[in-house]
Scaffold this motif. Structure first.
Motif, PDB file in Angstrom:
ATOM      1  N   SER A  96      35.680 -44.163  -1.450  1.00  0.00           N
ATOM      2  CA  SER A  96      35.785 -43.688  -0.071  1.00  0.00           C
ATOM      3  C   SER A  96      36.619 -42.421   0.014  1.00  0.00           C
ATOM      4  CB  SER A  96      36.400 -44.786   0.811  1.00  0.00           C
ATOM      5  OG  SER A  96      36.633 -44.317   2.114  1.00  0.00           O
ATOM      6  N   PHE A  97      37.745 -42.393  -0.702  1.00  0.00           N
ATOM      7  CA  PHE A  97      38.625 -41.221  -0.700  1.00  0.00           C
ATOM      8  C   PHE A  97      37.913 -40.016  -1.312  1.00  0.00           C
ATOM      9  CE2 PHE A  97      42.002 -38.618  -2.663  1.00  0.00           C
ATOM     10  CZ  PHE A  97      42.706 -38.281  -1.517  1.00  0.00           C
ATOM     11  N   GLN A  98      37.271 -40.220  -2.468  1.00  0.00           N
ATOM     12  CA  GLN A  98      36.569 -39.125  -3.134  1.00  0.00           C
ATOM     13  C   GLN A  98      35.392 -38.620  -2.296  1.00  0.00           C
ATOM     14  OE1 GLN A  98      35.631 -40.857  -6.949  1.00  0.00           O
ATOM     15  NE2 GLN A  98      37.563 -40.186  -7.850  1.00  0.00           N
ATOM     16  N   GLY A  99      34.780 -39.524  -1.557  1.00  0.00           N
ATOM     17  CA  GLY A  99      33.645 -39.148  -0.723  1.00  0.00           C
ATOM     18  C   GLY A  99      34.039 -38.577   0.623  1.00  0.00           C
ATOM     19  N   ALA A 100      35.325 -38.684   0.970  1.00  0.00           N
ATOM     20  CA  ALA A 100      35.833 -38.196   2.263  1.00  0.00           C
ATOM     21  C   ALA A 100      34.982 -38.717   3.415  1.00  0.00           C
ATOM     22  CB  ALA A 100      35.907 -36.666   2.270  1.00  0.00           C
ATOM     23  N   ASP A 101      34.751 -40.040   3.407  1.00  0.00           N
ATOM     24  CA  ASP A 101      33.908 -40.631   4.445  1.00  0.00           C
ATOM     25  C   ASP A 101      34.698 -41.120   5.663  1.00  0.00           C
ATOM     26  OD1 ASP A 101      35.112 -42.955   3.547  1.00  0.00           O
ATOM     27  OD2 ASP A 101      33.248 -43.985   3.052  1.00  0.00           O
ATOM     28  N   GLY A 102      36.031 -40.961   5.613  1.00  0.00           N
ATOM     29  CA  GLY A 102      36.857 -41.314   6.754  1.00  0.00           C
ATOM     30  C   GLY A 102      37.311 -42.761   6.806  1.00  0.00           C
ATOM     31  N   ASN A 103      36.949 -43.569   5.809  1.00  0.00           N
ATOM     32  CA  ASN A 103      37.289 -44.992   5.825  1.00  0.00           C
ATOM     33  C   ASN A 103      38.472 -45.357   4.938  1.00  0.00           C
ATOM     34  OD1 ASN A 103      35.123 -45.673   7.564  1.00  0.00           O
ATOM     35  ND2 ASN A 103      33.713 -45.620   5.831  1.00  0.00           N
ATOM     36  N   HIS A 104      39.008 -44.404   4.183  1.00  0.00           N
ATOM     37  CA  HIS A 104      39.974 -44.751   3.144  1.00  0.00           C
ATOM     38  C   HIS A 104      41.296 -45.308   3.676  1.00  0.00           C
ATOM     39  CE1 HIS A 104      40.859 -40.543   4.108  1.00  0.00           C
ATOM     40  NE2 HIS A 104      42.100 -40.782   3.707  1.00  0.00           N
ATOM     41  N   ILE A 105      41.732 -44.879   4.859  1.00  0.00           N
ATOM     42  CA  ILE A 105      43.000 -45.391   5.388  1.00  0.00           C
ATOM     43  C   ILE A 105      42.885 -46.882   5.703  1.00  0.00           C
ATOM     44  CG2 ILE A 105      44.670 -45.251   7.274  1.00  0.00           C
ATOM     45  CD1 ILE A 105      44.840 -42.933   5.297  1.00  0.00           C
ATOM     46  N   THR A 106      41.788 -47.274   6.329  1.00  0.00           N
ATOM     47  CA  THR A 106      41.560 -48.692   6.634  1.00  0.00           C
ATOM     48  C   THR A 106      41.501 -49.518   5.362  1.00  0.00           C
ATOM     49  OG1 THR A 106      40.351 -48.124   8.645  1.00  0.00           O
ATOM     50  CG2 THR A 106      39.995 -50.333   7.757  1.00  0.00           C
ATOM     51  N   ILE A 107      40.805 -49.007   4.352  1.00  0.00           N
ATOM     52  CA  ILE A 107      40.684 -49.735   3.090  1.00  0.00           C
ATOM     53  C   ILE A 107      42.041 -49.819   2.397  1.00  0.00           C
ATOM     54  CG2 ILE A 107      39.511 -49.833   0.849  1.00  0.00           C
ATOM     55  CD1 ILE A 107      37.316 -48.023   2.216  1.00  0.00           C
ATOM     56  N   LEU A 108      42.822 -48.728   2.451  1.00  0.00           N
ATOM     57  CA  LEU A 108      44.161 -48.734   1.882  1.00  0.00           C
ATOM     58  C   LEU A 108      45.027 -49.805   2.543  1.00  0.00           C
ATOM     59  CD1 LEU A 108      46.462 -47.556   0.142  1.00  0.00           C
ATOM     60  CD2 LEU A 108      46.851 -45.888   1.961  1.00  0.00           C
ATOM     61  N   GLU A 109      44.961 -49.907   3.853  1.00  0.00           N
ATOM     62  CA  GLU A 109      45.730 -50.929   4.571  1.00  0.00           C
ATOM     63  C   GLU A 109      45.307 -52.330   4.140  1.00  0.00           C
ATOM     64  OE1 GLU A 109      44.995 -49.832   8.604  1.00  0.00           O
ATOM     65  OE2 GLU A 109      46.581 -48.305   8.628  1.00  0.00           O
ATOM     66  N   GLU A 110      44.005 -52.524   3.966  1.00  0.00           N
ATOM     67  CA  GLU A 110      43.494 -53.823   3.498  1.00  0.00           C
ATOM     68  C   GLU A 110      44.036 -54.126   2.100  1.00  0.00           C
ATOM     69  OE1 GLU A 110      41.487 -56.092   4.885  1.00  0.00           O
ATOM     70  OE2 GLU A 110      40.287 -55.118   6.442  1.00  0.00           O
ATOM     71  N   TYR A 111      44.031 -53.103   1.244  1.00  0.00           N
ATOM     72  CA  TYR A 111      44.531 -53.301  -0.108  1.00  0.00           C
ATOM     73  C   TYR A 111      46.019 -53.638  -0.103  1.00  0.00           C
ATOM     74  CZ  TYR A 111      46.368 -52.333  -4.708  1.00  0.00           C
ATOM     75  OH  TYR A 111      47.049 -52.453  -5.899  1.00  0.00           O
ATOM     76  N   LEU A 112      46.805 -52.882   0.645  1.00  0.00           N
ATOM     77  CA  LEU A 112      48.254 -53.116   0.679  1.00  0.00           C
ATOM     78  C   LEU A 112      48.583 -54.505   1.220  1.00  0.00           C
ATOM     79  CD1 LEU A 112      49.518 -49.604   1.826  1.00  0.00           C
ATOM     80  CD2 LEU A 112      49.706 -50.630  -0.458  1.00  0.00           C
TER      81      LEU A 112
END
Length: 198
Positions: free
Chosen positions: A165-181
């Motif tokens: 998501s981060f490499q693709g710059a699709d705008g979803n990486h912050i949400t996924i990061l929060e899920e991971y943390l």
């Protein structure tokens, strides 16, 4: 029979509208026409989303897209088009696909949905690897999104999806990061600190 006639018609039309080079054969057509051809050929569409002022875009055009190795792989597996994101249909597509970084390399299904994407320069090896991932219906960004929507929240998967998501710059990486943390009891591990810093 009718499908074969359409395929032949499209192929003949587009054969006169290809850029002349040994590398990737980019069609000179609107995205809608390219998607229609991709449906007939059963291929993904590769979109080089560029701007005139983007130096990495020009470097990819000169040193990566033009190579025989890249051309052979992409011409066999994708229908390709270059779109200036600041001209003609470009601004509308930039808004639709949330394109903020250049170059953005999109791999689209024939219905226009994203199969995979990457924002930034890729060298020959990197672009070929990216093409392989896009073709892999088990690990491209579309597959990861489906897995996420189906409820997978395992740390290993979330890291994989976060990176794509981060490499693709699709705008979803912050949400996924929060899920991971949320899966981590210790944010001070070297891996997690690097992740937060980046």
């Amino acid at each position: 029979m009718k499908k074969h006639i359409y395929t032949l018609t499209f192929s003949l039309f587009f054969s006169f509208n290809l850029s002349a080079q040994d590398g990737i054969k980019f069609l000179q057509a609107d995205l809608g026409e390219v998607l229609a051809l991709a449906e007939l050929e059963g291929k993904l569409v590769f979109v080089d989303a560029y701007t005139d002022w983007c130096k990495p875009c020009k470097a990819m055009e000169k040193d990566v897209f033009s190579t025989k190795e890249v051309g052979a792989f992409f011409n066999d597996n994708f229908v390709s088009v270059k779109i200036n994101m600041e001209a003609n249909e470009g601004p509308e597509l930039a808004e639709k696909y949330l394109i903020f970084a250049y170059p953005s390399l999109l791999f689209l299904n024939y219905d226009g949905s994203i199969a995979h994407r990457y924002a930034g320069f890729q060298d020959i090896k990197g672009l070929l690897s990216l093409g392989d991932i896009a073709l892999d219906e088990g690990s491209n960004l579309e597959a990861l999104a489906v897995q996420y929507q189906n409820g997978d929240r395992s740390p290993t998967f979330l890291l994989q999806y976060l990176q794509a998501s981060f490499q693709g710059a699709d705008g979803n990486h912050i949400t996924i990061l929060e899920e991971y943390l949320a899966t981590q009891s210790d944010w001070t591990t070297s891996e997690n600190k690097d992740l937060l810093f980046n």
